[in-house]
Design a protein around this motif. Sequence first.
Motif, mmCIF file in Angstrom:
data_model
loop_
_atom_site.group_PDB
_atom_site.id
_atom_site.type_symbol
_atom_site.label_atom_id
_atom_site.label_comp_id
_atom_site.label_asym_id
_atom_site.label_seq_id
_atom_site.Cartn_x
_atom_site.Cartn_y
_atom_site.Cartn_z
ATOM 1 N N ASP A 1 0.979 -1.077 -0.068
ATOM 2 C CA ASP A 1 -0.093 0.146 -0.017
ATOM 3 C C ASP A 1 0.820 1.311 0.006
ATOM 4 O O ASP A 1 1.591 1.365 0.830
ATOM 5 N N ALA B 1 -0.227 3.773 6.021
ATOM 6 C CA ALA B 1 0.007 2.314 6.433
ATOM 7 C C ALA B 1 1.486 1.967 6.127
ATOM 8 O O ALA B 1 1.899 2.026 5.306
ATOM 9 N N ARG C 1 1.618 -3.031 5.065
ATOM 10 C CA ARG C 1 0.456 -3.561 4.572
ATOM 11 C C ARG C 1 0.471 -3.865 3.059
ATOM 12 O O ARG C 1 0.923 -2.981 2.472
ATOM 13 N N GLY D 1 -2.259 -5.523 -0.317
ATOM 14 C CA GLY D 1 -3.402 -5.608 -0.635
ATOM 15 C C GLY D 1 -3.748 -5.559 -1.947
ATOM 16 O O GLY D 1 -2.789 -5.648 -2.743
ATOM 17 N N ARG E 1 -6.968 -6.253 2.192
ATOM 18 C CA ARG E 1 -5.879 -5.912 2.994
ATOM 19 C C ARG E 1 -5.460 -6.906 3.841
ATOM 20 O O ARG E 1 -6.314 -7.574 4.552
ATOM 21 N N TYR F 1 -2.569 -7.584 7.149
ATOM 22 C CA TYR F 1 -1.458 -6.840 7.985
ATOM 23 C C TYR F 1 -1.063 -8.185 8.418
ATOM 24 O O TYR F 1 -1.466 -9.210 8.946
ATOM 25 N N THR F 2 0.595 -8.140 8.482
ATOM 26 C CA THR F 2 1.330 -9.038 9.125
ATOM 27 C C THR F 2 2.350 -8.475 10.011
ATOM 28 O O THR F 2 2.232 -7.359 10.133
ATOM 29 N N SER G 1 3.431 -4.755 10.721
ATOM 30 C CA SER G 1 2.461 -3.831 9.953
ATOM 31 C C SER G 1 1.801 -2.903 10.754
ATOM 32 O O SER G 1 1.264 -3.530 11.754
ATOM 33 N N ASN G 2 1.280 -1.528 10.240
ATOM 34 C CA ASN G 2 0.407 -0.882 10.936
ATOM 35 C C ASN G 2 -0.061 0.324 10.523
ATOM 36 O O ASN G 2 0.095 0.480 9.352
ATOM 37 N N GLU H 1 -1.786 -12.540 12.366
ATOM 38 C CA GLU H 1 -1.957 -11.898 11.123
ATOM 39 C C GLU H 1 -3.480 -11.142 11.251
ATOM 40 O O GLU H 1 -4.381 -11.918 11.788
ATOM 41 N N THR I 1 -6.713 -9.950 8.397
ATOM 42 C CA THR I 1 -7.268 -9.954 6.902
ATOM 43 C C THR I 1 -8.492 -9.108 6.940
ATOM 44 O O THR I 1 -9.378 -9.345 7.648
#
Length: 215
Positions: free
Chosen positions: A63, A68, A71, A73, A114, A116-117, A120-121, A188, A190
């Motif tokens: 992204d 972010a 992240r 997506g 999207r 997030y792992t 990520s934030n 994670e 999602t």
Amino acid sequence: MCNRNACFVDGTGKKGRFGDGKAKQFKRNGGILYLKQVFDRTSYERLVLPETDRFRRGKLRPDKSGKAKGRVGCYIPSTSPLHRLLHGYDLTKRLQDLLGEPNLQPGDYPSEYRLYTAGSNMEWHRDESMYIEPQLECVYTVSNTSDSETEWIDTDGRLHSQWTEPNSLLLIRAEGAEHRVKMVKRGERTIVKFVFCTSLEQTLAHRENLLQAYI
């Protein structure tokens, strides 16, 4: 409150026990509301999960919007059954009744998958308006094994934290409450983000966000 295609949160419609209370809570939160168990089990297991798994196995891009970190997506095609579920009459009508906004309608901004792992934030921010009347950002959690929480500051300056469970929906009014997604340390998360609005007349931010997200 179900039909053969989908089921929304019980009691949140215009005649539901919690309809008025939810609308007031939405306003007190500065335009944020958290709802659990959005779709029935069949819709969730046979439509939502397979479709989002297909997106995950596709080509995900970082992204680039600048909001972010870490992240990834992709945009969801309008031909996807998931897109049709999220923009269908059933959900539209229930959100209209829940928020007392009869003109609320699906926006023309693409839905997004999207992921997030760890690491990520999303930093503190307010969503900018992409339409002349600020849109309703809808964040649907598909799965969540992470330790991350979403935080926001309400109209009284109080901090709220929420771990979003699978099959839940977080509604966020653009230009409203400041909010963030805390950094994922393990697991994670999602989500699918889609937009509802009361006017389809776009601002410049609509095109800017569209071009910046996944380049």
